[in-house]
Write an enzyme that holds these catalytic residues in place. Structure first.
Site: not given
Ligand code: 3H9
Length: 706
Positions: A68, A107, A110, A130
């Site tokens: 998400a 998500g 999902e 999450e």
């Molecule tokens: C969810 O899914 C809820 C659902 O179950 C239900 C809903 C109803 N959204 O980490 P990075 C940005 S909860 C928005 O440096 P990497 C991050 O801030 C979600 N932005 O890259 C950064 O921005 P900036 C569950 C996001 O290659 C840029 O992207 N998912 C999101 O080292 C690059 O990120 C998670 O918790 C996001 N979801 O790592 C996963 N994710 O450039 C969270 C990242 O402006 N994300 N950004 O600083 C991660 O774990 C890592 O970002 C990922 C990439 C491994 C994907």
């Protein structure tokens, strides 16, 4: 049916009879509202078009879908919701395949679970993280995952938040097929064609029953409850996750989904979600210092280390682990041998626990050399000095570095308090000097304060950030002052704790209140662990410059005078009989405290735990505000990250400045003004705090860099 790919976040394209649906929402294909709408439109189109026989969903860039859009949380919801999107995918009348490369998280996974078939490339990272954001899977993940892989594996994914590799996912049945090449599109299309050729049916997880072993599923639920009570007692969302997974076993799919939604919304509303999401963004924002924006770091591969004590050896381990060369300098062969032994002890401990192979240790040690001559540092690209905390000693080391190091070498001091401007000014190349404040044990603790002296050149600071990245540390930029960000603020709240102790609270009650707040340890336990002699030496050093009007609590000195320095001496504030790691309260310490109260003419009074935390946090927040006001920290979030990674601040509260915003700054200021009635010198409200309250603003309003 094709659209302009440059403007669309979800691109549809017919490839033969397969509708290719590409998520194209950089940087990580998060499921913002436009993506959700695009996916639903694509599935509607697939159902409506007789030329489409199957649907293939893929992501552009490095990831499938990272989940998400975290930035949407806390804002008014915009339809369609993610659960509705997943249900729409699952309801598609034609087989839907998700082809995953990179991250399929939250998500994102999902969406894949709602698809009818899943293929994963070897680099895929599958997870439901999450919980790390104070949430739970909220788009069917709690219902579909246990149906697919059983409650135990599903709970493991959801409660740990860990990323699972493709092969493990395949072995568990989370994915049906492993990709055979590096071309996820070709693999996905081939898989879709194969499914069509074999008339593979539409498979909906909603129709599946939870993996059948009822007893094992029940046992997994009970085990997860026990484990959560032990390990995550202060967290809100883990128990909600377990409740939802239990519903997946007991209830029909739609009922389970309804419960999941209800519980997800509770998590979304919880302050813990706000704190954890703040922490997620803050630890990424700290990387964006002014010097790192447009400046290239200097190249480095060889790190010199002066000093092989506990700190120097810990840094050496971190540097060796990063694959770099280390040259360690010590004053004589015996000290060098001790430094080397410190390093080997760390590695031998890892080998004993099965977390390192002897071959890996040998490979690391092959990159280590020691010398008693500074000249051995001539080829080093970065040199870190980790010698005794004394200005004259450090300046002598820097004079040697000035003499032997090659031009362009970065010269870093690992000091916790000292004036790095003065160190820089003492040599001929002040622009190459930077502070790198590691935390002990340096191979484990994540925080690295990068202390930026006035004359340092930007590329040296950028190099320090790059080094932090290589060492897997979390860097925070700090200005020069006594104690930088962390230790300066620590001095303030430790003072508040000492005053409360003298006024009537026992150190044991204070520690307990601080633990109940979510810290792993209270301040007196920390002192016992670190060694009371360190703080004692600092207090003696500062005695001459101490404001004579300032209140000075002498209890710690009385304890140190007895040689009670904490764990290493068997007693400090607590007793550690027979080398125990956990202390027990000491009646003799309580007697010392009573005597000190009497000496100071204080009639002890009682404090509630809530009163203790109000003072403790007010002192921390007030000094945090001063640190931001004086630009020692760039933004409040830099203070937050410092405390999350260096001082055990409970992550679910986001950090002290985020916590202040949660409580409300007017309330914090009112507390400080109330406490100031007793001790106006200590409790001087920070000018920044006063200004923010006057403008009705909060700390978060200062978190964007201009
Ligand atoms: C969810 O899914 C809820 C659902 O179950 C239900 C809903 C109803 N959204 O980490 P990075 C940005 S909860 C928005 O440096 P990497 C991050 O801030 C979600 N932005 O890259 C950064 O921005 P900036 C569950 C996001 O290659 C840029 O992207 N998912 C999101 O080292 C690059 O990120 C998670 O918790 C996001 N979801 O790592 C996963 N994710 O450039 C969270 C990242 O402006 N994300 N950004 O600083 C991660 O774990 C890592 O970002 C990922 C990439 C491994 C994907």
């Amino acid at each position: 049916m094709s659209q302009d790919p440059s403007t669309e976040v979800v691109v549809r394209e017919l490839r033969g009879s397969v509708l290719l649906v590409t998520i194209n929402n950089p940087p990580v294909n998060a499921l913002g509202v436009a993506v959700r709408r695009g996916i639903v439109a694509a599935i509607d189109a697939a159902d409506a078009d007789s030329a489409v026989q199957a649907v293939l969903i893929i992501g552009t860039g490095r990831n499938f879908i990272a989940g998400a859009d975290i930035r949407e949380f806390g804002k008014p919801p915009l339809p369609p919701s993610l659960p509705d999107v997943c249900n729409r995918i699952e309801a598609c009348s034609k087989p839907v395949v998700a082809a995953i490369h990179g991250a399929a998280l939250g998500g994102g996974l999902e969406i894949a679970l709602a698809a009818h078939y899943r293929l994963a490339a070897t680099d895929a990272k599958l997870g439901l993280p999450e919980v790390l954001l104070g949430l739970m899977p909220g788009a069917g993940g709690t219902q579909r995952t246990p149906r697919l892989i059983g409650a135990k594996a599903a709970l493991d994914l959801m409660l740990s938040g860990r990323h699972m590799g493709a092969e493990e996912g395949h072995a568990l049945g989370l994915v049906d097929r492993l990709g055979s090449s590096n071309d996820i599109l070709a693999d996905g299309l081939a898989y879709a064609q194969e499914l069509l050729a074999t008339h593979a049916p539409v498979r909906r997880m909603r129709d599946a029953h939870a993996v059948s072993d009822r007893q094992a599923n029940r046992a997994a639920i009970e085990a997860a409850r026990d484990e959560t009570a032990k390990k995550s007692r202060t967290l809100f969302s883990p128990l909600k996750i377990i409740e939802a997974v239990e519903a997946a076993l007991d209830r029909d799919f739609d009922e389970g989904l309804l419960l999941e939604r209800e519980l997800f919304l509770q998590c979304l509303d919880s302050p813990q979600r706000a704190g954890l999401v703040h922490a997620f963004f803050a630890e990424r924002e700290v990387l964006k210092a002014p010097e790192t924006r447009n400046t290239k770091p200097r190249a480095f591969n060889h790190v010199g280390l002066v000093g092989g004590g506990t700190m120097g050896a810990g840094i050496a381990v971190a540097v060796l682990d990063a694959g770099l060369l280390v040259t360690m300098i010590e004053r004589d062969e015996a000290a060098l041998a001790r430094g080397r032994a410190h390093i080997e002890k760390v590695y031998n401990g890892l080998i004993a626990k099965g977390r390192m192979t002897p071959a890996a240790k040998a490979a690391n040690m092959a990159r280590f050399v020691g010398s008693t001559l500074y000249d051995a540092l001539a080829p080093a690209d970065v040199v870190i000095e980790a010698v005794y905390e004394d200005m004259a000693v450090k300046q002598a080391v820097f004079a040697e570095l000035d003499r032997v190091c090659k031009p362009g070498a970065v010269l870093a001091s690992n000091t916790s308090y000292l004036d790095i401007d003065a160190i820089a000014a003492s040599i001929s190349r002040p622009t190459d000097v930077v502070g790198l404040h590691f935390f002990s044990p340096a191979n484990i603790m994540k925080l690295l304060e990068i202390v930026v002296p006035a004359k340092v050149s930007a590329d040296v600071v950028a190099t320090a950030f790059e080094l932090a990245k290589k060492l897997h540390k979390v860097p925070v930029r700090a200005g020069v002052c006594d104690g930088f960000i962390g230790n300066r603020i620590l001095a303030a709240y430790r003072m508040a704790a000492d005053c409360m102790m003298e006024d009537g609270a026992s150190p044991y009650q204070i520690d307990q209140a601080v633990r109940n707040f979510g810290y792993p340890m209270g301040p007196f336990q920390v002192s016992d662990l670190a060694g009371g002699d360190i703080g004692w030496a600092t207090r003696k050093r500062k005695a001459v410059t101490r404001d004579p009007r300032a209140r000075y609590v002498q209890i710690a000195d009385r304890i140190c005078e007895r040689g009670w320095f904490g764990q290493k001496t068997g007693r400090g504030y607590y007793l550690y009989p027979d080398g125990a790691r956990t202390g027990t309260p000491d009646p003799e310490v309580e007697a010392i405290i009573d005597a000190e109260r009497a000496r100071a003419g204080i009639t002890p009074r009682s404090f509630t735990d809530e009163e203790i935390m109000r003072r403790y946090m007010a002192a921390m927040i007030n000094e945090g505000a001063n640190v931001v006001h004086q630009r020692i920290a760039l933004r409040p979030l830099d203070v937050d990250v410092t405390f999350l990674y260096g001082y055990g601040f409970p992550r679910h509260r986001g950090g002290p400045m985020k916590y202040a915003d949660t409580v409300g700054l007017p309330k914090v200021l009112a507390d400080i003004r109330e406490f100031a009635k007793e001790n106006p010198l200590f409790w001087q409200p920070s000018a920044l705090l006063v200004e923010l309250v006057e403008h009705g603003a909060n700390f978060d309003s200062l978190n964007k860099l201009e």
